[in-house]
Design a protein around this motif. Structure first.
Motif, PDB file in Angstrom:
ATOM      1  N   VAL A  40       0.842  -1.200   0.000  1.00  0.00           N
ATOM      2  CA  VAL A  40       0.000   0.000   0.000  1.00  0.00           C
ATOM      3  C   VAL A  40       0.876   1.248   0.000  1.00  0.00           C
ATOM      4  O   VAL A  40       0.580   2.237  -0.657  1.00  0.00           O
ATOM      5  N   GLY A  41       2.004   1.203   0.751  1.00  0.00           N
ATOM      6  CA  GLY A  41       2.954   2.323   0.791  1.00  0.00           C
ATOM      7  C   GLY A  41       3.780   2.327  -0.493  1.00  0.00           C
ATOM      8  O   GLY A  41       4.073   1.263  -1.046  1.00  0.00           O
ATOM      9  N   GLY A  96      -2.317   8.919  12.358  1.00  0.00           N
ATOM     10  CA  GLY A  96      -2.649   8.499  10.983  1.00  0.00           C
ATOM     11  C   GLY A  96      -3.913   7.665  11.040  1.00  0.00           C
ATOM     12  O   GLY A  96      -3.869   6.469  11.291  1.00  0.00           O
ATOM     13  N   PHE A  97      -5.067   8.352  10.807  1.00  0.00           N
ATOM     14  CA  PHE A  97      -6.360   7.692  11.010  1.00  0.00           C
ATOM     15  C   PHE A  97      -6.948   7.286   9.669  1.00  0.00           C
ATOM     16  O   PHE A  97      -8.028   7.695   9.276  1.00  0.00           O
ATOM     17  N   TYR A 134      -6.444  15.468   8.615  1.00  0.00           N
ATOM     18  CA  TYR A 134      -7.848  15.877   8.590  1.00  0.00           C
ATOM     19  C   TYR A 134      -8.618  15.219   9.733  1.00  0.00           C
ATOM     20  O   TYR A 134      -8.377  14.055  10.056  1.00  0.00           O
ATOM     21  N   HIS A 176       0.451   5.043  12.048  1.00  0.00           N
ATOM     22  CA  HIS A 176      -0.129   4.508  10.795  1.00  0.00           C
ATOM     23  C   HIS A 176      -0.153   5.527   9.662  1.00  0.00           C
ATOM     24  O   HIS A 176      -1.047   5.491   8.818  1.00  0.00           O
ATOM     25  N   VAL A 177       0.835   6.438   9.654  1.00  0.00           N
ATOM     26  CA  VAL A 177       0.921   7.409   8.549  1.00  0.00           C
ATOM     27  C   VAL A 177       1.798   6.842   7.438  1.00  0.00           C
ATOM     28  O   VAL A 177       2.661   6.000   7.694  1.00  0.00           O
ATOM     29  N   GLU A 181       6.680  15.088   4.996  1.00  0.00           N
ATOM     30  CA  GLU A 181       6.109  15.638   6.239  1.00  0.00           C
ATOM     31  C   GLU A 181       6.219  14.663   7.407  1.00  0.00           C
ATOM     32  O   GLU A 181       6.329  15.066   8.554  1.00  0.00           O
ATOM     33  N   THR A 182       6.154  13.365   7.129  1.00  0.00           N
ATOM     34  CA  THR A 182       6.152  12.400   8.242  1.00  0.00           C
ATOM     35  C   THR A 182       7.556  11.849   8.547  1.00  0.00           C
ATOM     36  O   THR A 182       7.727  11.114   9.509  1.00  0.00           O
ATOM     37  N   MET A 235       8.881  12.310  12.100  1.00  0.00           N
ATOM     38  CA  MET A 235       7.751  12.972  12.773  1.00  0.00           C
ATOM     39  C   MET A 235       7.856  12.759  14.296  1.00  0.00           C
ATOM     40  O   MET A 235       7.438  13.593  15.089  1.00  0.00           O
ATOM     41  N   ASP A 260       7.964  -2.980  13.779  1.00  0.00           N
ATOM     42  CA  ASP A 260       7.973  -3.886  12.624  1.00  0.00           C
ATOM     43  C   ASP A 260       8.797  -3.292  11.485  1.00  0.00           C
ATOM     44  O   ASP A 260       9.115  -3.989  10.520  1.00  0.00           O
ATOM     45  N   VAL A 261       9.106  -2.001  11.586  1.00  0.00           N
ATOM     46  CA  VAL A 261       9.783  -1.293  10.484  1.00  0.00           C
ATOM     47  C   VAL A 261      10.918  -0.441  11.032  1.00  0.00           C
ATOM     48  O   VAL A 261      10.860   0.017  12.179  1.00  0.00           O
ATOM     49  N   HIS A 305       9.523  -6.452   9.390  1.00  0.00           N
ATOM     50  CA  HIS A 305       8.612  -5.867   8.394  1.00  0.00           C
ATOM     51  C   HIS A 305       7.625  -6.923   7.855  1.00  0.00           C
ATOM     52  O   HIS A 305       7.602  -7.218   6.658  1.00  0.00           O
ATOM     53  N   ILE A 306       6.829  -7.455   8.777  1.00  0.00           N
ATOM     54  CA  ILE A 306       5.880  -8.520   8.405  1.00  0.00           C
ATOM     55  C   ILE A 306       4.423  -8.077   8.566  1.00  0.00           C
ATOM     56  O   ILE A 306       3.539  -8.914   8.716  1.00  0.00           O
ATOM     57  N   GLY A 307       4.192  -6.755   8.533  1.00  0.00           N
ATOM     58  CA  GLY A 307       2.822  -6.244   8.722  1.00  0.00           C
ATOM     59  C   GLY A 307       1.789  -6.946   7.862  1.00  0.00           C
ATOM     60  O   GLY A 307       0.734  -7.345   8.343  1.00  0.00           O
ATOM     61  N   SER A 308       2.085  -7.111   6.588  1.00  0.00           N
ATOM     62  CA  SER A 308       1.086  -7.711   5.681  1.00  0.00           C
ATOM     63  C   SER A 308       1.321  -9.203   5.455  1.00  0.00           C
ATOM     64  O   SER A 308       0.738  -9.792   4.544  1.00  0.00           O
TER      65      SER A 308
END
Ligand code: NAP
Length: 337
Positions: free
Chosen positions: A77-78, A158-159, A183, A212-213, A218-219, A222, A266-267, A290-293
């Motif tokens: 996704v990223g 990060g919503f 936002y 979760h951004v 910008e991030t 952060m 994880d990252v 890095h096994i999020g997915s």
């Protein structure tokens, strides 16, 4: 007519490759180690399409030399590894895989949160490597104490899709959930029973912070020294987004000096995390590569979505999860010259 060529930088599910072969001449990099930048560049120069991973550096230099390249289907996704502005200017379509990995990544964030709160990795080592046995103590009132979740405050940074799912887990565990995002999402606030807070307030009030951004200019960093110092000394930070969102050196300092109580990561800024990295020395840190997915369901969904995007493009249609939507003003979808 010749089929367009696609280079896939890592093995995908064979059924998905088969689907792609109806439309593309497919070449797969089937080694476990990632292709070097030089190999990627050589391949990119000869193909019409690429399937890439977060670890593949797709910069403007590579894109400019990839004269036939029309589409990059990112298997994630990223997409911070791809120079999107450059791709758009060159008329190269970039797609990603949102949604299908939300559950897997949110569940991993929650796993890290609970594992850090209840010191589960340390507990496993305690049993596995004989420390429990050597202590000759079956049960002690102070053995491996952790933190409960109910009634605590969970701060989500990060919503979006993943952040909101983690918020739902927090609510199910009886937590107060607050969030920060560029936002406000008042509809989601009402639906989920969560509150919006500016970043500083979120950091000061949270017992758990979960990031979760996406990684953007910008991030980047952060969360640095200033932000970590705002957190409670009893707080735990979880990062399943991207490593560079947290300044690693600041995090190491925060853990050493007790500004916060622990981290679940994880990252990392450098992946793979180097052997004997300072972060590996902390007992209050839980680490994952890095096994999020990394679930069967998510990875299959990601592969299917990569194929859907590539097939739609080959048919001259706009791919369903196009990232750089303005590219349609530069070039029409498809391989027609
Ligand atoms: P998403 O739905 O786009 O959510 C990201 C949220 O962050 C959006 O609400 C976005 O707002 C917000 N945001 C962007 N820039 C921000 C900023 N500067 N300050 C505050 N909020 C900001 O994405 P997702 O599907 O939840 O995925 C989130 C990230 O998780 C991905 O980008 C990826 O890097 C990471 N991830 C990691 C793994 C893993 O294996 N560990 C797996 C999947 C995803 P806007 O929509 O307004 O931009």
């Amino acid at each position: 007519m010749r089929k367009p060529k696609v280079f896939i930088t890592r093995e995908l599910f064979p059924e998905v490759i088969k689907k792609l072969e109806e439309y593309y001449e497919v070449e797969v990099w089937d080694r476990y180690q990632e292709p070097s930048y030089e190999i990627l560049l050589e391949k990119a120069k000869t193909v019409d399409a690429l399937v890439t991973l977060v670890s593949d550096n797709i910069d403007c230099n590579l894109l400019k030399q990839a004269k036939n390249l029309r589409i990059i289907a990112q298997y994630a996704v990223g997409y911070n590894n791809i120079d999107i502005d450059c791709a758009t200017k060159l008329g190269i379509y970039v797609t990603n895989t949102p949604g299908v990995l939300t559950e897997a990544t949110a569940e991993l964030a929650w796993t890290l949160l609970m594992a850090t709160a209840r010191r589960i990795v340390l507990a496993d080592h305690f049993v596995r490597f004989g420390e429990w046995w050597r202590l000759k103590t079956a049960w002690h009132p102070h053995m491996l104490l952790g933190i409960e979740l109910k009634g605590k405050t969970l701060g989500i940074i990060g919503f979006g899709r993943i952040g909101r799912r983690v918020a739902e887990f927090g609510k199910a565990f009886g937590m107060r959930v607050i969030y920060y995002d560029v936002y406000r999402n008042e509809k989601a606030e009402e639906e989920l029973g969560v509150e919006y807070k500016p970043l500083e307030e979120l950091l000061r009030e949270s017992d758990f912070v979960s990031i979760h951004v996406p990684l953007t200019k910008e991030t980047y960093h952060m969360i640095g020294e200033k932000e970590l110092k705002m957190m409670k000394p009893t707080a735990i930070i979880i990062n399943t987004a991207r490593g560079p969102v947290i300044d690693t050196q600041a995090l190491v300092k925060a853990l050493k000096e007790g500004w916060i109580a622990g981290a679940g990561l994880d990252v990392f800024e450098q992946e793979p995390l180097p052997e004997n990295h300072e972060l590996t020395a902390f007992k209050n840190v839980v680490l994952a590569p890095h096994i999020g997915s990394a679930t069967y369901e998510a990875r299959r969904g990601m592969a299917e979505l990569v194929a859907e995007n590539l097939i739609a493009f080959a048919k001259g249609e706009i791919p369903p999860t196009l990232v750089n939507k303005e590219v349609v003003n530069v070039r029409k979808p498809g391989f027609e010259k």
